[in-house]
Write a protein that holds these residues in place. Structure first.
Motif, PDB file in Angstrom:
ATOM      1  N   ILE A  95       0.854  -1.185   0.000  1.00 45.04           N
ATOM      2  CA  ILE A  95       0.000   0.000   0.000  1.00 45.04           C
ATOM      3  C   ILE A  95       0.888   1.232   0.000  1.00 45.04           C
ATOM      4  CG2 ILE A  95      -1.834   1.251   1.207  1.00 45.04           C
ATOM      5  CD1 ILE A  95      -2.571  -1.394   2.558  1.00 45.04           C
ATOM      6  N   ALA A  96       0.534   2.187  -0.845  1.00 44.97           N
ATOM      7  CA  ALA A  96       1.246   3.465  -0.873  1.00 44.97           C
ATOM      8  C   ALA A  96       0.231   4.580  -1.047  1.00 44.97           C
ATOM      9  CB  ALA A  96       2.275   3.502  -1.996  1.00 44.97           C
ATOM     10  N   ILE A  97       0.417   5.656  -0.306  1.00 44.68           N
ATOM     11  CA  ILE A  97      -0.452   6.832  -0.391  1.00 44.68           C
ATOM     12  C   ILE A  97       0.430   8.039  -0.656  1.00 44.68           C
ATOM     13  CG2 ILE A  97      -2.103   8.298   0.824  1.00 44.68           C
ATOM     14  CD1 ILE A  97      -3.003   5.914   2.409  1.00 44.68           C
ATOM     15  N   ALA A  98       0.102   8.778  -1.728  1.00 44.39           N
ATOM     16  CA  ALA A  98       0.900   9.935  -2.126  1.00 44.39           C
ATOM     17  C   ALA A  98      -0.016  11.004  -2.693  1.00 44.39           C
ATOM     18  CB  ALA A  98       1.966   9.534  -3.148  1.00 44.39           C
ATOM     19  N   ALA A  99       0.595  12.155  -3.009  1.00 46.66           N
ATOM     20  CA  ALA A  99      -0.188  13.285  -3.499  1.00 46.66           C
ATOM     21  C   ALA A  99      -0.612  13.115  -4.944  1.00 46.66           C
ATOM     22  CB  ALA A  99       0.607  14.581  -3.340  1.00 46.66           C
ATOM     23  N   ASN A 100       0.102  12.291  -5.733  1.00 44.43           N
ATOM     24  CA  ASN A 100      -0.294  12.054  -7.118  1.00 44.43           C
ATOM     25  C   ASN A 100      -0.293  10.549  -7.376  1.00 44.43           C
ATOM     26  OD1 ASN A 100       2.347  11.248  -8.652  1.00 44.43           O
ATOM     27  ND2 ASN A 100       2.920  13.032  -7.416  1.00 44.43           N
ATOM     28  N   PRO A 101      -1.076  10.091  -8.326  1.00 49.59           N
ATOM     29  CA  PRO A 101      -1.231   8.637  -8.515  1.00 49.59           C
ATOM     30  C   PRO A 101       0.036   7.940  -8.973  1.00 49.59           C
ATOM     31  CG  PRO A 101      -2.353   9.865 -10.260  1.00 49.59           C
ATOM     32  CD  PRO A 101      -1.936  10.866  -9.242  1.00 49.59           C
ATOM     33  N   ASP A 102       0.861   8.583  -9.816  1.00 47.27           N
ATOM     34  CA  ASP A 102       2.052   7.918 -10.335  1.00 47.27           C
ATOM     35  C   ASP A 102       3.076   7.659  -9.237  1.00 47.27           C
ATOM     36  OD1 ASP A 102       0.898   7.984 -12.825  1.00 47.27           O
ATOM     37  OD2 ASP A 102       1.840   9.879 -13.393  1.00 47.27           O
ATOM     38  N   ALA A 103       3.247   8.610  -8.327  1.00 47.37           N
ATOM     39  CA  ALA A 103       4.165   8.394  -7.211  1.00 47.37           C
ATOM     40  C   ALA A 103       3.676   7.256  -6.323  1.00 47.37           C
ATOM     41  CB  ALA A 103       4.318   9.681  -6.403  1.00 47.37           C
ATOM     42  N   ALA A 104       2.357   7.180  -6.103  1.00 44.34           N
ATOM     43  CA  ALA A 104       1.814   6.093  -5.292  1.00 44.34           C
ATOM     44  C   ALA A 104       2.013   4.744  -5.979  1.00 44.34           C
ATOM     45  CB  ALA A 104       0.333   6.344  -5.027  1.00 44.34           C
ATOM     46  N   ILE A 105       1.898   4.711  -7.313  1.00 48.28           N
ATOM     47  CA  ILE A 105       2.076   3.450  -8.048  1.00 48.28           C
ATOM     48  C   ILE A 105       3.506   2.946  -7.911  1.00 48.28           C
ATOM     49  CG2 ILE A 105       2.139   2.476 -10.373  1.00 48.28           C
ATOM     50  CD1 ILE A 105      -0.277   4.238 -11.045  1.00 48.28           C
TER      51      ILE A 105
END
Length: 500
Positions: A95-105
């Motif tokens: 699981i990753a949570i970030a400000a933009n979807p690509d960074a979270a991916i």
């Protein structure tokens, strides 16, 4: 904020095999429990928007020292809830949570466990990642072009996301073009794009649990009208109609059974899973329509006619209506073609007739491929489509029109008395309505032709057929050619028809 779920053990084949009844993988279904904004990047990767989830899983700001800690705590609670629900589904995920979807991916694919990236610390988390983990498809780079860029990065000595992020923008744009610029933004975690949404499953079903049981049709019609209006509105929203309605009624007997079994009705989704219930406890009906419809008034009347014909055996406590979605019908009538009745009104008329005389006695007769004479069955009546009339003249095909004979069949067959000599008919005396025409001396007879069948059934049939020519001086017609037969099951004679 965007959350990404990466399944560590899923493969493309396994993802296809694990699709459930909704048509989506368990990862997508898990994401839909948190947000309607879901993107399935690959078979093992799902990203979704979790903005506003702190209202559900966050901690009140007064509990902590400042609002920043409260925000971090709410994001952590969201990640913990995702992990908890994934564990119930036996999913091993990152699981990753970030400000933009690509960074979270990228963080979810490369970092095991749970990763939370603040807005200012994106590069700090992405910099150590290997450049081989960079997803070129997120920057809209084709596969052939991606191989060339990978070779260029190897020549430059770019090994990590941080190496690519620190390169001068002008030099990257000059040597790699816009593809290189987009890839550098991916490595820096500064991309800004809209996620490609997965459309949630379309369900055309309405249900309602009643506070008090209903046993009369008039108040129940208001409940059906409410559900059908919403159901038809959903169909109209997607430009669809339905050709099949399924009505499911849970009666009071089913509730009594569950109470006796100690099972809560609120926690029970399918009453048939509780135990063995009588068929009258769960009233299910299916109405098949001849043409796609979405008029709630027409559907309501059809349902009411069906319920009147076969009412439930106990008061109703729950109603469910589901529709099979199909494309609506498109018809174009000609200027010189007679107007046919509207299918909706015709269906209501047929439903009224079925209520009066029985559903098995309404429809269109269809001949059966069987040896039994005049065998047929009733099928659903449908309006025939208009076809162009053939210009060919049937008389032109027949060389001698005078040799054509027609056979006028009597339904039911007329009862007659036949005199025979050595089994061959010699004189016929008709009864009732046939007495004025079917009588006289047999001057010519051809037969018999024996037919029989269905010996294994109770209504076995067997008969001998004759074609005979009758002469009666007192009749208007001097000679009549007809077909008679002897029913071998009861030894009675009948006239099946005459030749014209």
């Amino acid at each position: 904020m965007f959350a990404c779920i990466y399944d560590r053990i899923v493969s493309k084949t396994a993802a296809t095999d694990s699709e459930n009844e909704t048509g989506f993988s368990p990862l997508v279904d898990l994401a839909f429990t948190f947000s309607p904004l879901v993107e399935q990047t690959k078979a093992d990767t799902v990203v979704f928007d979790v903005t506003g989830q702190d209202l559900l899983f966050g901690t009140h700001p007064n509990v902590l020292a400042n609002e920043l800690n409260a925000q971090n705590d709410s994001v952590r609670n969201v990640a913990d809830e995702i992990a908890r629900r994934a564990a119930k589904l036996n999913l091993k995920i990152n699981i990753a949570i970030a400000a933009n979807p690509d960074a979270a991916i990228h963080a979810a694919r490369c970092c095991k466990g749970t990763t939370i990236i603040d807005g200012d610390d994106v590069l700090l988390h992405l910099a150590p990642l290997s450049i081989r983990k960079l997803d070129y498809s997120l920057a809209r780079v084709e596969a052939d072009r991606a191989e060339e860029i990978q070779a260029t990065f190897a020549l430059w000595g770019v090994c990590t996301f941080g190496d690519l992020a620190r390169l001068p923008l002008a030099g990257v744009a000059e040597r790699l073009g816009q593809d290189g610029v987009r890839l550098q933004k991916l490595a820096q975690g500064k991309t800004d794009r809209q996620i490609h949404l997965v459309r949630p499953p379309i369900g055309f079903e309405q249900s309602l649990e009643l506070e008090d049981p209903i046993s009369e049709l008039e108040p129940f019609s208001f409940i059906l009208s409410r559900l059908l209006n919403q159901l038809c509105a959903n169909l109209h929203e997607y430009a669809l109609a339905t050709n099949e309605l399924r009505l499911r009624l849970v009666t009071e007997r089913c509730l009594e059974y569950r109470l006796q079994s100690g099972i809560s009705a609120a926690n029970e989704k399918d009453p048939t899973e509780v135990g063995v219930l009588n068929t009258c406890d769960l009233h299910e009906r299916t109405i098949t329509l001849p043409v796609p419809m979405r008029d709630p008034k027409t559907l309501l009347r059809l349902l009411l006619f069906d319920i009147e014909a076969q009412p439930p055996s106990a008061p109703i406590i729950k109603v469910s209506i589901s529709a099979q979605p199909v494309k609506p019908r498109a018809s174009q009538t000609g200027l010189f073609i007679p107007l046919a009745p509207e299918p909706e009104k015709l269906e209501i008329t047929l439903a009224r007739l079925a209520k009066l005389v029985g559903g098995e006695n309404v429809g269109s007769p269809e001949s059966l491929d069987a040896h039994r004479p005049d065998s047929f069955r009733m099928k659903r009546f449908r309006l025939a489509t208009q076809r162009k009339k053939s210009r060919s003249n049937l008389q032109s095909v027949i060389r001698n029109p005078q040799s054509v004979m027609g056979f006028r069949m009597f339904r039911p067959a007329w009862r007659v008395d036949v005199e025979t000599i050595q089994g061959k008919p010699t004189r016929i005396s008709a009864r009732g309505q046939a007495s004025t025409r079917i009588r006289g001396q047999v001057v010519c007879a051809a037969g018999p032709w024996r037919g029989s069948g269905d010996w294994w059934r109770s209504d076995v049939w067997a008969r001998d057929e004759w074609d005979v020519a009758l002469v009666d001086p007192n009749a208007r017609e001097s000679k009549v050619i007809c077909r008679i037969y002897r029913d071998l099951t009861n030894e009675q004679w009948f006239v099946e028809g005459i030749y014209d």
